[in-house]
Write a protein that holds these residues in place. Sequence first.
Motif: not given
Length: 523
Positions: A162-168, A202-212
């Motif tokens: 899920s952290q990969e742009e191409s996959v999402v 809508e589809m829920v998409v929440e992926v953070w590029s920077k770690e939390g």
Amino acid sequence: MNEQQRKQMSQIREANPADVKSDQDNLSRIKEKKSEDFIKYFETSYQPPSLKDAKKRGKEDVEVHYDFTIPEEMIGLGSGKKFMIRTYGCQMNEHDTEIMAGILEEMGYVSTNETKEADIILLNTCAIRENAENKVFGEIGHLKPLKTENPDLIIGVCGCMSQEESVVNRILQKHQFVDLIFGTHNIHRLPQLVKEAMFGKEMVVEVWSKEGDIIENLPRSRKGKIKAWVNIMYGCDKFCTYCIVPYTRGKERSRLPEDIIQEVRHLAAQGYKEITLLGQNVNAYGKDLDMDYGLGDLMNDIHKIDIPRVRFTTSHPRDFDDRLIEVLAQGGNLLDHIHLPVQSGSSDVLKIMARKYTRESYLELVDKIRTAMPNATLTTDIIVGFPNETDEQFEETLSLVEEVGFEAAYTFIYSPREGTPAARMKDNVPMEVKKERLQRLNELVNKQSAEAMKKYEGQIVDVLVEGESKKNPDVLAGYTERNKLVNFIGPKSAIGEIVKVKINNAKTWSLDGEMVEEAAEVN
């Protein structure tokens, strides 16, 4: 139909009473409207994860939070409902699954192994190799009929993929029946995300590029009370050229020693017999903390806790220091089975991989470990067919495997991961050559494993009994201190205990024996 769809139908009837023919017609209108909303969302609102942003290491301090709670309105949200989590990949994903299961159980859900019973299905994914991703996309396709049969079913994709742009983007464009996508940094937001998936359009998409940040008091649903994972740090800063993990898991963030020690003490009090300290690069622990305290110091403190077995994984040879070796040599509950990924036996290939050590320095480290712990068992990870690997370089890998005497190895054909430097390298190694090299490597590893196992015949070993054998319910199975699988006949009451087993027969990857009462000599 769910409550939201019924409300939308009511609105359609009020707005266009002459056009209403049937509920099925209205459901079709809702689906068309949802598709239109999705396209609008995709074009205007969606922000994909960025590997480029993920590589930017900010200097901001990582905060530690102890205030996680399930929002009151979500505590009963799963009452009478079931969830299923399918886990792919490493122990870190297994650990994440335990947390997600713990959160869902506190929301009222119960676990199930039957897909048709589930109200929520989460795929906790791995991005380390292309084959792992293909399995997940195949599983997503298999779940589509379930969604058709039960529109209220929530299907979610989480984990490293899920952290990969191409996959999402692929999921957004080709698998719009998926309801929820979230990454590795925001698992603690699962209650809010599930609620949005249940009631949103809508589809829920929440992926953070920077770690939390580090969230300390997350609930966990561990299986049984025999072995437990204890995460001591997150992320990796090594950026080996072939590896996607630093992008999907973020920078190295260590938990505070006191929080880890408290968790281990709690597990010991609950009766756990073995813990494994986890980290993407576990022996870099503490380097980001404002204190002179590393993995060796942490292991030394855990050594004093009354828990029979303590392991750790996965190590990077560059960070395996003398202090850690000194502490491990104390023995006791600190086991001397060490997984030490080498990846290649060629210094030239290691340099291109950006491993930051050489063949020679790796062998020096092995010599230090052997000197301090003569009976230590070493296992490893090896990649064959890295871009432009020559026959001579592969032969160096074979000779290193023999010289070290690895008793087991995870071996792989190189798999390019989009966004990594190695994926842009020219690869002139034909697939048939890669497969031939893998076969030769595996033959050597199998030979060494069989020879190591043969030494156990006639010996008595301590076995932590985990349960029934997968192949025969009348046979019990467990592991020695050096992580050797043992199958033996014994009473079911032995499950969860450390018992003594005499080894009668050695196989390539397992041992057969019988339960005895004598003192153990070899582990």
